[in-house]
Design an enzyme around this catalytic site. Sequence first.
Site, PDB file in Angstrom:
ATOM      1  N   CYS A   1      -3.442   2.805  -5.425  1.00 24.77           N
ATOM      2  CA  CYS A   1      -2.721   3.664  -4.491  1.00 24.77           C
ATOM      3  C   CYS A   1      -1.328   4.047  -5.000  1.00 24.77           C
ATOM      4  CB  CYS A   1      -2.632   2.991  -3.127  1.00 24.77           C
ATOM      5  SG  CYS A   1      -1.817   1.360  -3.144  1.00 24.77           S
TER       6      CYS A   1
ATOM      7  N   HIS B   1      -3.259   9.065   1.266  1.00 27.73           N
ATOM      8  CA  HIS B   1      -3.200   7.882   0.410  1.00 27.73           C
ATOM      9  C   HIS B   1      -4.568   7.582  -0.177  1.00 27.73           C
ATOM     10  CE1 HIS B   1      -4.310   5.281   4.094  1.00 27.73           C
ATOM     11  NE2 HIS B   1      -3.956   6.439   4.604  1.00 27.73           N
TER      12      HIS B   1
ATOM     13  N   HIS C   1       0.856  -1.183   0.000  1.00 23.23           N
ATOM     14  CA  HIS C   1       0.000   0.000   0.000  1.00 23.23           C
ATOM     15  C   HIS C   1       0.891   1.230   0.000  1.00 23.23           C
ATOM     16  CE1 HIS C   1      -3.468   2.439   0.390  1.00 23.23           C
ATOM     17  NE2 HIS C   1      -3.194   2.845   1.620  1.00 23.23           N
TER      18      HIS C   1
END
Length: 263
Positions: free
Chosen positions: A155, A42, A30
């Site tokens: 992401c 994010h 991530h």
Amino acid sequence: MGVLSDKISREQLKPGDHIYSWRTAHIYAHHGIYTVEGMVIHFTRASFQEIDTGTESDHNLFTSAPSHPLDPPCPRCGYHLRLRGGVISTCLDCFLHGGDLYLFRYDVSLAFFIAKFRGGTCTLAAADPPEVVIHRATFLLQHGFGVYQIFKNNCEDFAIYCKTGLLVFTNTSVGLSGQAVALFAIVSAIISSPLRFLTTGFTGLAVIGWAMFSVSRLVSDLAIRRDVIKVSVERLVAYSGLDEQNITNMTKEDFITETALEE
């Protein structure tokens, strides 16, 4: 921090850094942009939502963070894993969710890039100044980054755009994400290369496979690709209506036309 690992300590963080943390036994990572005072911006999607559909079927493999429906919101940043999605700002602890902290590297050498076998950890492209990076991230925090898609608009795509201002302007199967590119490179190395017929030995096959994988990763890096364009975040949001649309549907000609009309 080096070729073998880009793991860093919190004390090494600087505003505008592109950071990431591995999830689910290092299957994927991530990504986000570190801002100030222990906060990270994010791009994610609410837990128990399948990409683009709002269903629950692929949560276990692809959600950016595990869900604990009974947990209260974070006392520091107010983030609740089950309810929040899109471009969000959370504390570093919520971003990491118990994982280690890694720094995504920009403007690396060709040798370093090839040596980093794992995709989604570095790029040959240069990053913009930290103040520009944080401006993009905070602007998109207010306006969104479109619909989350695992291969085209995830992401890592968000973090790379914040760092470089670059977007893919063709409807390819993958965006800027090095993780997605690496997956397609593996498939290409195994299936698509006619060179696999030149040898039957395991060592020969391994060398050919590694070479094809490395070439596929290299030509797909955003510093090499020819299907990227630099777009200001204000123009991106004003043109595309990111709150509702997917940025990957835009084309280079769309931006050229819009610029001509503005002038």
